[in-house]
Design an enzyme around this catalytic site. Sequence first.
Site, PDB file in Angstrom:
ATOM      1  N   THR A  15      56.767  53.382  40.670  1.00  0.00           N
ATOM      2  CA  THR A  15      55.528  53.730  39.975  1.00  0.00           C
ATOM      3  C   THR A  15      55.686  53.704  38.464  1.00  0.00           C
ATOM      4  O   THR A  15      54.762  53.308  37.740  1.00  0.00           O
ATOM      5  CB  THR A  15      55.062  55.134  40.422  1.00  0.00           C
ATOM      6  N   ASP A  60      58.328  48.335  45.146  1.00  0.00           N
ATOM      7  CA  ASP A  60      57.786  49.643  45.487  1.00  0.00           C
ATOM      8  C   ASP A  60      58.864  50.325  46.322  1.00  0.00           C
ATOM      9  O   ASP A  60      59.357  49.744  47.290  1.00  0.00           O
ATOM     10  CB  ASP A  60      56.494  49.476  46.290  1.00  0.00           C
ATOM     11  N   THR A  94      59.315  57.050  43.506  1.00  0.00           N
ATOM     12  CA  THR A  94      59.538  58.411  44.006  1.00  0.00           C
ATOM     13  C   THR A  94      59.557  58.525  45.525  1.00  0.00           C
ATOM     14  O   THR A  94      60.126  59.473  46.057  1.00  0.00           O
ATOM     15  CB  THR A  94      58.474  59.375  43.455  1.00  0.00           C
ATOM     16  N   ASP A  95      58.931  57.594  46.250  1.00  0.00           N
ATOM     17  CA  ASP A  95      58.834  57.756  47.701  1.00  0.00           C
ATOM     18  C   ASP A  95      60.206  57.886  48.364  1.00  0.00           C
ATOM     19  O   ASP A  95      60.384  58.680  49.286  1.00  0.00           O
ATOM     20  CB  ASP A  95      58.068  56.588  48.331  1.00  0.00           C
TER      21      ASP A  95
END
Length: 330
Positions: A15, A60, A94-95
């Site tokens: 992100t 991502d 961050t995931d």
Amino acid sequence: MPSPSKLLVLYTGGTIGMQQTASGLAPASGFEARLRSQQALETGRQLPSWVFRELLPPIDSANMSQSNWLAMAAAIRAGVEQDGCDAVLVLHGTDTLAYSAAALSFLLLDLPVPVVLTGSMLPAGAPGSDAWTNLFGAMQALQQGVAAGVQLYFSGRLMHGARVSKLGSETFDAFSEPPRQRLGVRAGVTPANLDYRQPRQPVSLAVLPFYPGIQAAQVEALLASGVRGLLLECYGSGTGPSEDAALLAALKTAHARGVVLAAVSQCPHGHVEFGVYAAGSQLASAGLVSAGGMTREAALGKLFALLGAGLNQAEVEHWFALDLCGERAD
């Protein structure tokens, strides 16, 4: 600890560097120029000199894989051994940030420099974003001196890389170290086949939570898929459906053919202690090894690092039960 003379900034995507597209936010290259432009506006901060490396394509972090972990570890080793960097900052989504922090904690055992991971909940440049605060905060922490090892910096805090979990999907203080009881004996000197120079290979792993109604056939199917390690998320202090003879038999059969079976607690503040309940003792007799107070992320990363180094079942179980970098003991 001394300030770094040359910091490696390793950009993986996430992100923090995303740009808006027709289908939503997506990873984007070109973050080095944005970072240098923003740093020129940061007055009053004492920051280390740095070089920038980018893993391509930027991803991502929801797409994070074991191959990405290995690529990050290789880039970090190259930065230290070939480019002379004495600190590393990894920019990451961050995931799966906590998973990568844990995996790198075990892939980089005995690396003589600090490695700090950070990211953001909103992209750099977005109104109210935490991106620059986290990034320059991590740089400033490194400038002030951070011990060797893997840590995560987020929302003004440095956290242990093998103890942290993501607990929020929207708040800026999304990461924390759950106060789990740490049970484990320090391993002492890291064996040569587990230090950061040791090559690793991808390995088939699975994570399965126990839940009311789980069927032996479902567990058997997962074990028959070729997994070399299975992390079971048990109830409480390490219990499960101990009256299901077929399920216990499936676990025993898998263990007998060399599958490593490990157990973590589903409770955010829990730890596994099989002997407390007879139900836990049944699981231990089926071949499960306790993760103590390790998080899911730490236990998975540790299994990957041990099995990926080519260790056999007995060796993996031995080192899994010992504390290697602070994941099991204070």
